[in-house]
Enzyme design. Structure first.
Site, PDB file in Angstrom:
ATOM      1  N   PHE A 272       0.867  -1.309  -0.068  1.00  0.00           N
ATOM      2  CA  PHE A 272      -0.021   0.032  -0.018  1.00  0.00           C
ATOM      3  C   PHE A 272       1.046   1.212  -0.219  1.00  0.00           C
ATOM      4  O   PHE A 272       0.516   2.182  -0.005  1.00  0.00           O
ATOM      5  CB  PHE A 272      -1.079  -0.070   1.244  1.00  0.00           C
ATOM      6  CG  PHE A 272      -0.746   0.101   2.634  1.00  0.00           C
ATOM      7  CD1 PHE A 272       0.827   0.060   2.945  1.00  0.00           C
ATOM      8  CD2 PHE A 272      -1.533  -0.095   3.555  1.00  0.00           C
ATOM      9  CE1 PHE A 272       0.951   0.047   4.454  1.00  0.00           C
ATOM     10  CE2 PHE A 272      -1.259  -0.118   4.790  1.00  0.00           C
ATOM     11  CZ  PHE A 272      -0.094   0.144   5.227  1.00  0.00           C
ATOM     12  N   LYS A 273       2.184   1.119   0.046  1.00  0.00           N
ATOM     13  CA  LYS A 273       3.083   2.221  -0.120  1.00  0.00           C
ATOM     14  C   LYS A 273       2.728   3.515   0.642  1.00  0.00           C
ATOM     15  O   LYS A 273       2.563   4.515   0.055  1.00  0.00           O
ATOM     16  CB  LYS A 273       3.307   2.702  -1.573  1.00  0.00           C
ATOM     17  CG  LYS A 273       3.948   1.428  -2.280  1.00  0.00           C
ATOM     18  CD  LYS A 273       4.452   1.638  -3.827  1.00  0.00           C
ATOM     19  CE  LYS A 273       5.202   0.615  -4.247  1.00  0.00           C
ATOM     20  NZ  LYS A 273       4.095  -0.503  -4.887  1.00  0.00           N
ATOM     21  N   ARG A 274       2.150   3.404   2.091  1.00  0.00           N
ATOM     22  CA  ARG A 274       1.979   4.569   2.482  1.00  0.00           C
ATOM     23  C   ARG A 274       3.373   4.993   3.010  1.00  0.00           C
ATOM     24  O   ARG A 274       4.240   4.522   3.275  1.00  0.00           O
ATOM     25  CB  ARG A 274       0.991   4.301   3.807  1.00  0.00           C
ATOM     26  CG  ARG A 274      -0.108   3.261   3.592  1.00  0.00           C
ATOM     27  CD  ARG A 274      -1.019   3.949   2.805  1.00  0.00           C
ATOM     28  NE  ARG A 274      -2.334   3.541   2.886  1.00  0.00           N
ATOM     29  CZ  ARG A 274      -2.893   2.911   1.786  1.00  0.00           C
ATOM     30  NH1 ARG A 274      -2.355   2.601   0.728  1.00  0.00           N
ATOM     31  NH2 ARG A 274      -4.103   2.443   2.004  1.00  0.00           N
TER      32      ARG A 274
END
Lengths: 319, 319
Positions: free
Chosen positions: B133-135
């Site tokens: 989710f590459k937060r």
């Protein structure tokens, strides 16, 4: 979302896609409100007004002891009610609202659905809507995130710069805007952002130049592009250089007040020109949404008052 | 999620929280399966098998003409059915599955709810579960994202490094793992990642040193920490230096095959030691989930075969 809901969103956007320009829209909204303020909506259950906080008093998911259980749906419903009240309270005083996705995603699918309803309400209120979701992905994944944000009602998103143009440009589709993280206000941001590059300039300044270049193609009638930059107000020694490096970039500025950013720091984030002070949007979260209220004042009235005070302060600073 | 669903998640985690270590868990899973492969699950409606694709043939949300309308719930249901089929097909051949959040969030709340069900199914299948989710956020927001990922069933997440430790360490709570983006496989990653710092080393190498430092505190019995690194297989000239800079870091490696990464590139991502080749997890998405299938082969059988072929290839490469 049903097909008819999607059509409803389309109806609330400008008549032709090319007509919408997130930079021009935000500049106009700031001018209409008369103050460049953004209220950060990052609700946590423990800090909700007594009237809205679930009865058992704290959020077990953030507490390893798990001795009191709220379920996610109860928490999501509470932060949704609060969020809708905040939007209603601040819509006449703030230019924009910044919705922190993490606070809603915390409660899973129920929280995510609540966030979409909050985004729709924010958009319907006339506020400029920033979805603060700090995604950083490329290609079709970035397009998916951007399309989702548009469908939800956001005018702007926040994005990570580390992947370069591939991780930024998809978020500018259909005239929508993105604020790239350039210089953040957190302490450990220094681990990378102030590190000197081979040319002696900091990484943040290198990112600023990239943002300036990528944004040039979308500079609108307002003089600002649809690619903005997050620049913390606490970084007082760097703001002037960042402002000079990104003349057509709207700054989204956290860190004023409680985090240590001063009036002078905030002032340096604006461009001064014929149209007055432009090009910055100052955010405040806790000082507005969790105000100290006089006895007998309702929570939403207290928030409305805090939003007005904040708007007056920034108006006075921007001059 | 209801309270009982939350209890169900708790029951499927190891008996005490301190016992779970995402690095050790992943290394053990790879050893058990005998191949360090991760299937990337990033479904798009247009590429679903005929049997699952909604009848009207394309996704209007990604098509400006909007002449044919699917609603989001229909699309979300279709990618969920596909995802559950993929998980079932690959669970005996792959060590891990990487679930691309954007593909689900694309369809709003319905898509997000589908993603949670897919994550739960992946976890129940025995696969190591990476939520891609590459937060990139800090403080309480990062804690929220991390708690949400754990509640959904993910063992690992993907995160941006730009905010420093504040944006990384919260994702390591309760023994869970995070892969920080270090060297990505997309073309414009070069705009920042290969830029030389004042010491002559690239930004990516500077990030690698930070990842190594931040991960030292969580090195487990396997010799690997709970902080991993995304390193693209296409960056062949840089892999050896990155491997040397992060000896205790598991690499999540995209880019093999279609994107140009070769067997030698993949080999360089592993550490060689007494226990054989360790410390890398090689991902493939489209080549496994959209395989060319012989006439008469069902879509799930074709995916199962593709996952086995991929596992055999990586086993042969790792040696």
């Amino acid at each position: 979302m049903t097909a008819s809901a999607a059509a409803g969103h389309a109806a609330s956007t400008p008549p032709t896609k090319s007509a919408f320009h997130a930079g021009d829209f935000l500049v106009e909204r700031i001018a209409r409100i008369g103050s460049a303020t953004c209220v950060g909506l990052d609700p946590v259950v423990d800090r909700l007004p007594d009237a809205l906080r679930p009865a058992q008093g704290h959020d077990p998911a953030l507490d390893a002891t798990h001795d009191v259980a709220h379920d996610a749906a109860t928490c999501a419903a509470a932060i949704e009610r609060f969020s809708l009240g905040v939007i209603d309270a601040v819509a006449t005083h703030a230019a924009a609202v910044k919705i922190q996705a993490a606070c809603y995603e915390r409660y899973g699918p129920e929280g995510y659905a609540a966030m979409w309803r909050v985004l729709a309400a924010a958009r319907a209120s006339g506020l400029a809507v920033v979805l603060d979701f700090k995604r950083g992905d490329i290609g079709i994944s970035a397009e998916h995130y951007a399309a989702s944000a548009r469908a939800a009602g956001a005018h702007w998103t926040t994005v990570s710069p580390y992947l370069g143009a591939d991780g930024i440009l998809p978020f500018l589709a259909e005239g929508h805007g993105a604020f790239a993280l350039v210089r953040t206000s957190n302490p450990s941001g220094d681990a990378l952002q102030v590190q000197p590059m081979a040319d002696g300039q900091s990484l943040a300044l290198r990112v600023a130049r990239m943002v300036d270049e990528l944004g040039r193609a979308s500079v609108g009638a307002s003089g600002y592009s649809t690619l903005g930059a997050v620049v913390g107000a606490t970084k007082r020694d760097e703001i002037a250089a960042l402002r000079a490096a990104m003349p057509h970039t709207i700054f989204l500025v956290p860190g004023y007040g409680a985090q240590g950013g001063t009036a002078d720091d905030v002032r340096a984030c604006f461009n001064r020109g014929e149209r007055g002070s432009t090009g910055a949007l100052i955010t405040a979260s806790r000082s507005v949404i969790y105000p100290k209220a006089a006895v007998g004042t309702s929570w939403d009235t207290a928030i409305r008052d805090a939003a007005r005070v904040f708007a007056d302060e920034i108006r006075a600073i921007a001059g």
